[in-house]
Design an enzyme around this catalytic site. Sequence first.
Site, PDB file in Angstrom:
ATOM      1  N   HIS A 146       0.832  -1.211   0.000  1.00 42.73           N
ATOM      2  CA  HIS A 146       0.000   0.000   0.000  1.00 42.73           C
ATOM      3  C   HIS A 146       0.866   1.261   0.000  1.00 42.73           C
ATOM      4  O   HIS A 146       2.052   1.204   0.308  1.00 42.73           O
ATOM      5  CB  HIS A 146      -0.922   0.020   1.228  1.00 42.73           C
ATOM      6  CG  HIS A 146      -2.126  -0.868   1.086  1.00 42.73           C
ATOM      7  ND1 HIS A 146      -2.103  -2.194   1.461  1.00 42.73           N
ATOM      8  CD2 HIS A 146      -3.370  -0.639   0.590  1.00 42.73           C
ATOM      9  CE1 HIS A 146      -3.279  -2.739   1.208  1.00 42.73           C
ATOM     10  NE2 HIS A 146      -4.075  -1.817   0.676  1.00 42.73           N
ATOM     11  N   LYS A 150      -0.647   4.816   4.532  1.00 44.03           N
ATOM     12  CA  LYS A 150      -1.538   3.888   5.242  1.00 44.03           C
ATOM     13  C   LYS A 150      -1.041   3.678   6.675  1.00 44.03           C
ATOM     14  O   LYS A 150       0.139   3.422   6.900  1.00 44.03           O
ATOM     15  CB  LYS A 150      -1.615   2.550   4.497  1.00 44.03           C
ATOM     16  CG  LYS A 150      -2.605   1.587   5.138  1.00 44.03           C
ATOM     17  CD  LYS A 150      -3.016   0.475   4.203  1.00 44.03           C
ATOM     18  CE  LYS A 150      -3.961  -0.527   4.858  1.00 44.03           C
ATOM     19  NZ  LYS A 150      -5.240   0.063   5.288  1.00 44.03           N
TER      20      LYS A 150
HETATM   21  N1  LIG Z   1     -12.833  -1.349   2.781  1.00 43.20           N
HETATM   22  C1  LIG Z   1     -12.249  -0.759   1.742  1.00 43.20           C
HETATM   23  O1  LIG Z   1     -12.512  -1.055   0.565  1.00 43.20           O
HETATM   24  C2  LIG Z   1     -11.242   0.311   1.985  1.00 43.20           C
HETATM   25  C3  LIG Z   1     -10.971   0.702   3.254  1.00 43.20           C
HETATM   26  N2  LIG Z   1     -10.122   1.727   3.493  1.00 43.20           N
HETATM   27  C4  LIG Z   1      -9.980   2.106   4.877  1.00 43.20           C
HETATM   28  O2  LIG Z   1     -10.733   3.296   5.075  1.00 43.20           O
HETATM   29  C5  LIG Z   1     -10.106   4.116   6.053  1.00 43.20           C
HETATM   30  C6  LIG Z   1      -9.873   5.490   5.471  1.00 43.20           C
HETATM   31  O3  LIG Z   1      -8.943   5.403   4.407  1.00 43.20           O
HETATM   32  P1  LIG Z   1      -8.412   6.737   3.680  1.00 43.20           P
HETATM   33  O4  LIG Z   1      -9.549   7.489   3.083  1.00 43.20           O
HETATM   34  O5  LIG Z   1      -7.294   6.320   2.823  1.00 43.20           O
HETATM   35  O6  LIG Z   1      -7.830   7.535   4.955  1.00 43.20           O
HETATM   36  P2  LIG Z   1      -7.600   9.081   5.182  1.00 43.20           P
HETATM   37  O7  LIG Z   1      -6.595   9.180   6.278  1.00 43.20           O
HETATM   38  O8  LIG Z   1      -7.346   9.776   3.894  1.00 43.20           O
HETATM   39  O9  LIG Z   1      -9.012   9.600   5.738  1.00 43.20           O
HETATM   40  C7  LIG Z   1      -9.474   9.333   7.034  1.00 43.20           C
HETATM   41  C8  LIG Z   1     -10.719  10.153   7.269  1.00 43.20           C
HETATM   42  O10 LIG Z   1     -11.214   9.881   8.596  1.00 43.20           O
HETATM   43  C9  LIG Z   1     -11.324  11.108   9.317  1.00 43.20           C
HETATM   44  N3  LIG Z   1     -11.056  10.887  10.735  1.00 43.20           N
HETATM   45  C10 LIG Z   1      -9.928  10.426  11.302  1.00 43.20           C
HETATM   46  N4  LIG Z   1     -10.072  10.368  12.642  1.00 43.20           N
HETATM   47  C11 LIG Z   1     -11.311  10.803  12.909  1.00 43.20           C
HETATM   48  C12 LIG Z   1     -12.075  10.961  14.091  1.00 43.20           C
HETATM   49  N5  LIG Z   1     -11.586  10.650  15.290  1.00 43.20           N
HETATM   50  N6  LIG Z   1     -13.340  11.419  13.991  1.00 43.20           N
HETATM   51  C13 LIG Z   1     -13.857  11.719  12.787  1.00 43.20           C
HETATM   52  N7  LIG Z   1     -13.200  11.593  11.617  1.00 43.20           N
HETATM   53  C14 LIG Z   1     -11.944  11.130  11.696  1.00 43.20           C
HETATM   54  C15 LIG Z   1     -10.291  12.023   8.686  1.00 43.20           C
HETATM   55  O11 LIG Z   1     -10.607  13.353   9.001  1.00 43.20           O
HETATM   56  P3  LIG Z   1      -9.468  14.512   8.938  1.00 43.20           P
HETATM   57  O12 LIG Z   1      -9.175  14.706   7.480  1.00 43.20           O
HETATM   58  O13 LIG Z   1     -10.115  15.687   9.559  1.00 43.20           O
HETATM   59  O14 LIG Z   1      -8.306  13.970   9.704  1.00 43.20           O
HETATM   60  C16 LIG Z   1     -10.485  11.662   7.217  1.00 43.20           C
HETATM   61  O15 LIG Z   1     -11.632  12.277   6.706  1.00 43.20           O
HETATM   62  C17 LIG Z   1      -8.846   3.357   6.482  1.00 43.20           C
HETATM   63  O16 LIG Z   1      -9.141   2.580   7.625  1.00 43.20           O
HETATM   64  C18 LIG Z   1      -8.570   2.441   5.287  1.00 43.20           C
HETATM   65  O17 LIG Z   1      -7.845   1.296   5.624  1.00 43.20           O
HETATM   66  C19 LIG Z   1      -9.515   2.412   2.493  1.00 43.20           C
HETATM   67  C20 LIG Z   1      -9.727   2.052   1.201  1.00 43.20           C
HETATM   68  C21 LIG Z   1     -10.586   0.959   0.841  1.00 43.20           C
HETATM   69  O1  LIG Z   2      -5.867   2.089   3.369  1.00 45.90           O
HETATM   70  C1  LIG Z   2      -6.067   1.782   2.179  1.00 45.90           C
HETATM   71  O2  LIG Z   2      -5.700   2.489   1.236  1.00 45.90           O
HETATM   72  C2  LIG Z   2      -6.762   0.521   1.896  1.00 45.90           C
HETATM   73  N1  LIG Z   2      -7.231  -0.155   2.911  1.00 45.90           N
HETATM   74  C3  LIG Z   2      -7.989  -1.344   2.869  1.00 45.90           C
HETATM   75  C4  LIG Z   2      -7.318  -2.436   3.685  1.00 45.90           C
HETATM   76  O3  LIG Z   2      -6.750  -2.156   4.745  1.00 45.90           O
HETATM   77  O4  LIG Z   2      -7.377  -3.592   3.269  1.00 45.90           O
HETATM   78  C5  LIG Z   2      -8.402  -1.750   1.488  1.00 45.90           C
HETATM   79  C6  LIG Z   2      -7.526  -1.308   0.358  1.00 45.90           C
HETATM   80  O5  LIG Z   2      -6.550  -2.251   0.112  1.00 45.90           O
HETATM   81  C7  LIG Z   2      -6.973   0.084   0.511  1.00 45.90           C
END
Ligand SMILES: NC(=O)C1=CN([C@@H]2O[C@H](COP(=O)(O)OP(=O)(O)OC[C@H]3O[C@@H](n4cnc5c(N)ncnc54)[C@H](OP(=O)(O)O)[C@@H]3O)[C@@H](O)[C@H]2O)C=CC1
Ligand SMILES: O=C(O)C1=N[C@H](C(=O)O)C[C@H](O)C1
Length: 257
Positions: A146, A150
């Site tokens: 990744h 991450k």
């Molecule tokens: N299931 C799936 O298909 C996928 C899952 N993911 C998962 O999704 C999550 C987010 O990924 P990603 O978008 O890359 O991460 P980012 O770090 O870009 O975004 C995280 C978001 O969560 C917010 N946030 C963090 N802490 C808090 C809190 N305590 N209260 C409210 N909001 C909060 C952040 O706000 P702020 O900007 O203000 O800090 C931001 O908007 C991760 O856990 C990732 O592993 C990611 C991609 C695919």
């Molecule tokens: O944090 C990410 O970017 C992603 N998180 C998910 C995971 O933890 O598996 C899914 C995806 O691979 C991207």
Amino acid sequence: MINVGIVGSTGRVGTLLIDDLKKDEEAKLAAVHVFDKLEKDVPEDVVITNDMKTLLESVDVVIDFSAPSATEELLTQVIESDIKKPLVIATTGFSKHQQNLLIEASKLVPILYSTNMSLGVAVLNKLVSLASKTLKDFDIEIVEQHHRYKVDSPSGTALTLAESAAKARDLELDKVRVSGRDGEIGARTKDEIGVMSLRGGDIVGRHTVGLYNDGEFIELHHTATARNTFSKGAIRVAKWLVGKEPNLYSINDALGL
Ligand SMILES: NC(=O)C1=CN([C@@H]2O[C@H](COP(=O)(O)OP(=O)(O)OC[C@H]3O[C@@H](n4cnc5c(N)ncnc54)[C@H](OP(=O)(O)O)[C@@H]3O)[C@@H](O)[C@H]2O)C=CC1
Ligand SMILES: O=C(O)C1=N[C@H](C(=O)O)C[C@H](O)C1
């Protein structure tokens, strides 16, 4: 029209969800939860709030791509308040306590939890089950790659794939997972399942499940080449989830796999 709320709206995936919902014909953005400030333009009628209760009140379904502490706040609100709305949870890296909250909340509202919202990984999980069961003497090793930002490791997807492999062999993942090798650690044991993480650059997400034996091996790869694979996948399952009974659903339920 399905009214969607977003938790994690300022994040890498959250911002793509806002864009995707602008183009969708069956779902629209109704509310966003912001931890701090929303820089992105949203339609005027969208509720912008830092209160989970207000978010829940304003929507038909919530999609969460945030952080474990934010998801915990959302789940606690669902458990403690009388506002019951379906939740699509995509955040990874939960503690045991947070996993238990997810289960508790799913007795009250429909929740679809998936560590990966892509169709390809849903099918990969099936392939991993089949291969692990059939090739029972093969060593299983999983590698996930990744982007440099991450924060959790191993990825949620890698852990889900490892669970599928362990389950197919009647093993408990907690007892057989190895997520690091260094020094004189001895030869590989038969049942162990390696789950290793690489971080760098802008890799959206790559998972490789290898099954290795003497004389042959198989490697199953999935590569996400665009992050909106996840946002589009989440919107698709959110539409499916609205109107369902309280339960903990998997992406396979939504995709009919
Ligand atoms: N299931 C799936 O298909 C996928 C899952 N993911 C998962 O999704 C999550 C987010 O990924 P990603 O978008 O890359 O991460 P980012 O770090 O870009 O975004 C995280 C978001 O969560 C917010 N946030 C963090 N802490 C808090 C809190 N305590 N209260 C409210 N909001 C909060 C952040 O706000 P702020 O900007 O203000 O800090 C931001 O908007 C991760 O856990 C990732 O592993 C990611 C991609 C695919
Ligand atoms: O944090 C990410 O970017 C992603 N998180 C998910 C995971 O933890 O598996 C899914 C995806 O691979 C991207």
